[in-house]
Design a protein around this motif. Structure first.
Motif, PDB file in Angstrom:
ATOM      1  N   MET A 137      19.143 -71.367 -38.922  1.00  0.00           N
ATOM      2  CA  MET A 137      20.224 -70.666 -38.917  1.00  0.00           C
ATOM      3  C   MET A 137      21.177 -71.063 -37.454  1.00  0.00           C
ATOM      4  SD  MET A 137      21.001 -66.718 -39.438  1.00  0.00           S
ATOM      5  CE  MET A 137      22.954 -65.843 -39.386  1.00  0.00           C
ATOM      6  N   THR A 138      20.390 -70.981 -36.552  1.00  0.00           N
ATOM      7  CA  THR A 138      20.920 -71.020 -35.238  1.00  0.00           C
ATOM      8  C   THR A 138      21.135 -72.591 -34.710  1.00  0.00           C
ATOM      9  OG1 THR A 138      18.753 -70.652 -34.080  1.00  0.00           O
ATOM     10  CG2 THR A 138      20.017 -68.671 -34.324  1.00  0.00           C
ATOM     11  N   GLU A 139      22.010 -72.947 -33.797  1.00  0.00           N
ATOM     12  CA  GLU A 139      22.388 -74.240 -33.440  1.00  0.00           C
ATOM     13  C   GLU A 139      22.477 -73.904 -31.749  1.00  0.00           C
ATOM     14  OE1 GLU A 139      24.735 -75.261 -37.383  1.00  0.00           O
ATOM     15  OE2 GLU A 139      25.789 -75.393 -35.601  1.00  0.00           O
ATOM     16  N   ALA A 140      22.147 -75.391 -31.283  1.00  0.00           N
ATOM     17  CA  ALA A 140      22.277 -75.380 -29.684  1.00  0.00           C
ATOM     18  C   ALA A 140      23.530 -74.905 -29.140  1.00  0.00           C
ATOM     19  CB  ALA A 140      21.746 -76.551 -29.249  1.00  0.00           C
ATOM     20  N   ASP A 141      24.693 -75.553 -29.689  1.00  0.00           N
ATOM     21  CA  ASP A 141      26.044 -75.603 -29.369  1.00  0.00           C
ATOM     22  C   ASP A 141      26.850 -74.374 -29.780  1.00  0.00           C
ATOM     23  OD1 ASP A 141      25.722 -77.862 -27.540  1.00  0.00           O
ATOM     24  OD2 ASP A 141      25.835 -79.113 -29.450  1.00  0.00           O
ATOM     25  N   VAL A 142      26.072 -73.487 -30.694  1.00  0.00           N
ATOM     26  CA  VAL A 142      26.678 -72.229 -31.266  1.00  0.00           C
ATOM     27  C   VAL A 142      26.025 -70.888 -30.753  1.00  0.00           C
ATOM     28  CG1 VAL A 142      27.387 -71.005 -33.110  1.00  0.00           C
ATOM     29  CG2 VAL A 142      27.437 -73.619 -33.113  1.00  0.00           C
ATOM     30  N   PRO A 143      26.692 -69.988 -30.212  1.00  0.00           N
ATOM     31  CA  PRO A 143      26.181 -68.713 -29.690  1.00  0.00           C
ATOM     32  C   PRO A 143      25.306 -68.239 -31.100  1.00  0.00           C
ATOM     33  CG  PRO A 143      28.434 -68.809 -29.087  1.00  0.00           C
ATOM     34  CD  PRO A 143      28.344 -69.918 -30.081  1.00  0.00           C
ATOM     35  N   GLY A 144      24.168 -67.814 -30.834  1.00  0.00           N
ATOM     36  CA  GLY A 144      23.248 -67.199 -31.900  1.00  0.00           C
ATOM     37  C   GLY A 144      23.803 -66.093 -32.550  1.00  0.00           C
ATOM     38  N   THR A 145      24.491 -65.377 -31.863  1.00  0.00           N
ATOM     39  CA  THR A 145      25.061 -63.853 -32.355  1.00  0.00           C
ATOM     40  C   THR A 145      26.271 -64.272 -33.146  1.00  0.00           C
ATOM     41  OG1 THR A 145      26.602 -63.770 -30.435  1.00  0.00           O
ATOM     42  CG2 THR A 145      24.190 -62.835 -30.416  1.00  0.00           C
ATOM     43  N   ASP A 146      26.833 -65.559 -33.373  1.00  0.00           N
ATOM     44  CA  ASP A 146      28.187 -65.736 -34.221  1.00  0.00           C
ATOM     45  C   ASP A 146      28.017 -67.071 -35.138  1.00  0.00           C
ATOM     46  OD1 ASP A 146      30.689 -65.842 -34.911  1.00  0.00           O
ATOM     47  OD2 ASP A 146      31.751 -66.258 -32.915  1.00  0.00           O
ATOM     48  N   ARG A 367       4.414 -62.030 -23.529  1.00  0.00           N
ATOM     49  CA  ARG A 367       5.346 -63.202 -23.783  1.00  0.00           C
ATOM     50  C   ARG A 367       5.973 -62.745 -25.378  1.00  0.00           C
ATOM     51  NH1 ARG A 367       2.056 -67.543 -24.300  1.00  0.00           N
ATOM     52  NH2 ARG A 367       1.606 -66.798 -26.270  1.00  0.00           N
ATOM     53  N   GLY A 368       5.398 -62.391 -26.153  1.00  0.00           N
ATOM     54  CA  GLY A 368       6.142 -61.926 -27.167  1.00  0.00           C
ATOM     55  C   GLY A 368       6.927 -60.726 -27.064  1.00  0.00           C
ATOM     56  N   GLY A 369       6.655 -59.620 -26.173  1.00  0.00           N
ATOM     57  CA  GLY A 369       7.470 -58.654 -25.879  1.00  0.00           C
ATOM     58  C   GLY A 369       8.941 -59.136 -25.340  1.00  0.00           C
ATOM     59  N   ARG A 370       8.773 -59.963 -24.389  1.00  0.00           N
ATOM     60  CA  ARG A 370       9.851 -60.612 -23.632  1.00  0.00           C
ATOM     61  C   ARG A 370      10.802 -61.303 -24.671  1.00  0.00           C
ATOM     62  NH1 ARG A 370      14.055 -60.941 -22.497  1.00  0.00           N
ATOM     63  NH2 ARG A 370      15.086 -61.071 -20.770  1.00  0.00           N
ATOM     64  N   ALA A 371      10.225 -62.048 -25.647  1.00  0.00           N
ATOM     65  CA  ALA A 371      10.930 -62.879 -26.642  1.00  0.00           C
ATOM     66  C   ALA A 371      11.571 -61.904 -27.704  1.00  0.00           C
ATOM     67  CB  ALA A 371       9.996 -63.774 -27.261  1.00  0.00           C
ATOM     68  N   ALA A 372      10.831 -60.672 -28.027  1.00  0.00           N
ATOM     69  CA  ALA A 372      11.339 -59.948 -28.823  1.00  0.00           C
ATOM     70  C   ALA A 372      12.708 -59.469 -28.566  1.00  0.00           C
ATOM     71  CB  ALA A 372      10.468 -58.765 -28.985  1.00  0.00           C
ATOM     72  N   ARG A 373      13.276 -59.179 -27.232  1.00  0.00           N
ATOM     73  CA  ARG A 373      14.570 -58.904 -27.136  1.00  0.00           C
ATOM     74  C   ARG A 373      15.539 -59.684 -27.171  1.00  0.00           C
ATOM     75  NH1 ARG A 373      14.422 -57.101 -21.236  1.00  0.00           N
ATOM     76  NH2 ARG A 373      16.380 -56.307 -21.695  1.00  0.00           N
ATOM     77  N   ILE A 374      15.158 -61.038 -27.847  1.00  0.00           N
ATOM     78  CA  ILE A 374      16.237 -61.938 -28.025  1.00  0.00           C
ATOM     79  C   ILE A 374      16.299 -62.302 -29.514  1.00  0.00           C
ATOM     80  CG2 ILE A 374      16.792 -64.448 -27.553  1.00  0.00           C
ATOM     81  CD1 ILE A 374      16.369 -64.196 -24.586  1.00  0.00           C
ATOM     82  N   LEU A 375      15.035 -62.606 -29.824  1.00  0.00           N
ATOM     83  CA  LEU A 375      14.837 -62.878 -31.685  1.00  0.00           C
ATOM     84  C   LEU A 375      15.461 -61.816 -32.352  1.00  0.00           C
ATOM     85  CD1 LEU A 375      10.616 -63.487 -31.410  1.00  0.00           C
ATOM     86  CD2 LEU A 375      12.580 -65.161 -31.492  1.00  0.00           C
TER      87      LEU A 375
END
Length: 402
Positions: A137-146, A367-375
């Motif tokens: 779904m996500t792309e490098a040049d596109v905000p992941g939230t949009d 590490r999983g906890g920190r990544a969880a706040r973005i995943l």
């Protein structure tokens, strides 16, 4: 097998059969999966062999694919019951794959929204573990939230199929996947809500390639992929053309809730390690458990666990009932991600230098906890969308509270 949900949204109280099944899952993860984590984390042929052995054991013990449809070879547990097991299963990142439930999102999506030929061709092999899928779904040049700005393009081919060109990144499991579901714009302009479609792409298609692996804070499993004029059959469209957001939203709600359940399991694991350390470690100034600052870590971690669990199960109950759970999923996702980071951080602090080294799972859990706040959307996305949804009820058209 029945469960009851309390009015407060706390975790359901399972019946005896569900309790026994959860204990079996917990024992399998503790005695079978966790001892193999270092091998599984390293990847390669040894990891593949270890995973195959674990899956064979799960089948032998009657624990394979518990939440997947019985008619496809799964255990047939409804989501409300499986949610009571998911926490124990998710105590290890490898638990869902070893126990055959990792494909739940894809099986659910294809069963509900794919055409007949796709369902007949792929669902049983997915449930059996013969093939693997991933979601791009996500792309490098596109905000992941949009996702409305998705740059990957899909168009009709002369033979009635689809042609797809674009690049995706942070695609979990793409390196070993046989299929990838790709979000692409098939009509309209960037920013339009309509015009996005989901297309199921076999990874052996000409033009598909793995660009690179993208370690997340040192952990493997994420990839950047490229599709260069990849052709797929016309019936590999998932849902309606141009209406991908409805399917994606349904998938995200379930996926985020599953992550929250698994984060609870991982936090409980860190909490248990912290308490065991505090109870057994002594120094010249006495037992670690007698230090007030250590007791503060234990109390705060327990409070975080106990207050997060009801939020997660409130979302579970709404999803299981087919109701709108957007607010509850948003609250649960932010709370569970923060809670996992907080609890693992406290566990590391109580362990001292040992908590930073390779002898405990705490670095990986942190590490999983920190990544969880973005995943699955950063905290900020869920905070703003939930707050806006709530505030609409207090707008000019709303009744003034008395």
């Amino acid at each position: 097998m029945a469960v009851s949900l309390t009015a407060s949204g706390a975790a359901p109280q399972p019946d005896d059969a569900a309790t026994e099944l959860r204990a079996r899952v917990e024992r399998f993860v503790r005695t079978r999966v966790i001892p193999q984590e270092s091998v599984l984390d390293a990847g390669g042929p040894a990891a593949g062999a270890a995973l195959r052995e674990l899956r064979s054991l799960a089948r032998t013990e009657g624990l394979w694919a518990l939440p997947l449809p019985a008619e496809l070879g799964g255990g047939g547990l409804p989501f409300s019951v499986y949610a009571q097991l998911a926490e124990a299963e998710g105590a290890s990142d490898h638990g869902p794959a070893a126990l055959g439930s990792a494909t739940l999102l894809d099986v659910t999506m294809l069963a509900r929204h794919a055409g007949t030929r796709v369902r007949e061709r792929y669902l049983e092999p997915l449930v059996s573990g013969e093939i693997r899928t991933c979601y791009a779904m996500t792309e490098a040049d596109v905000p992941g939230t949009d996702p409305l700005l998705t740059g990957t393009r899909g168009g009709y081919a002369a033979d009635g199929g689809w042609r797809i060109t674009g690049r995706k990144w942070f695609t979990s499991g793409a390196g070993a996947a046989d299929l990838v579901t790709v979000l692409a714009r098939t009509s309209g302009a960037p920013g339009d809500r309509e015009g996005l479609s989901l297309l199921l792409v076999p990874t052996d298609s000409p033009g598909f390639r793995i660009v690179r692996e993208l370690p997340v804070l040192g952990a493997a499993g994420q990839y950047e992929i490229e599709l260069d004029d990849v052709r797929v059959p016309g019936d590999h469209l998932i849902g309606e053309a141009g209406r991908a957001l409805a399917v994606a939203g349904e998938r995200l709600a379930l996926g985020r809730t599953l992550r929250c359940l698994r984060w609870l399991g991982q936090a409980q694991r860190a909490f248990d390690l912290m308490c065991a350390r505090a109870a057994t470690r002594s120094g010249s100034r006495g037992a670690l458990a007698d230090h007030q600052l250590v007791q503060q870590h234990v109390f705060d971690a327990l409070l975080a666990l106990r207050t997060t669990r009801p939020l997660v199960h409130e979302a579970v109950a709404l999803i299981a009932a087919g109701q709108d759970a957007r607010t509850e999923v948003g609250l649960a996702k932010v709370a569970a991600a923060r809670m996992l980071q907080q609890v693992t951080d406290s566990a590391i602090q109580v362990h001292g230098a040992a908590g930073l080294g390779p002898d405990t799972p705490l670095p990986a859990l942190f590490r999983g906890g920190r990544a969880a706040r973005i995943l699955d959307g950063p905290d900020e996305l869920h905070i703003t969308t939930v707050a806006r949804r709530i505030l609409r009820d207090y707008g000019p058209q709303a009744v003034t509270p008395g």
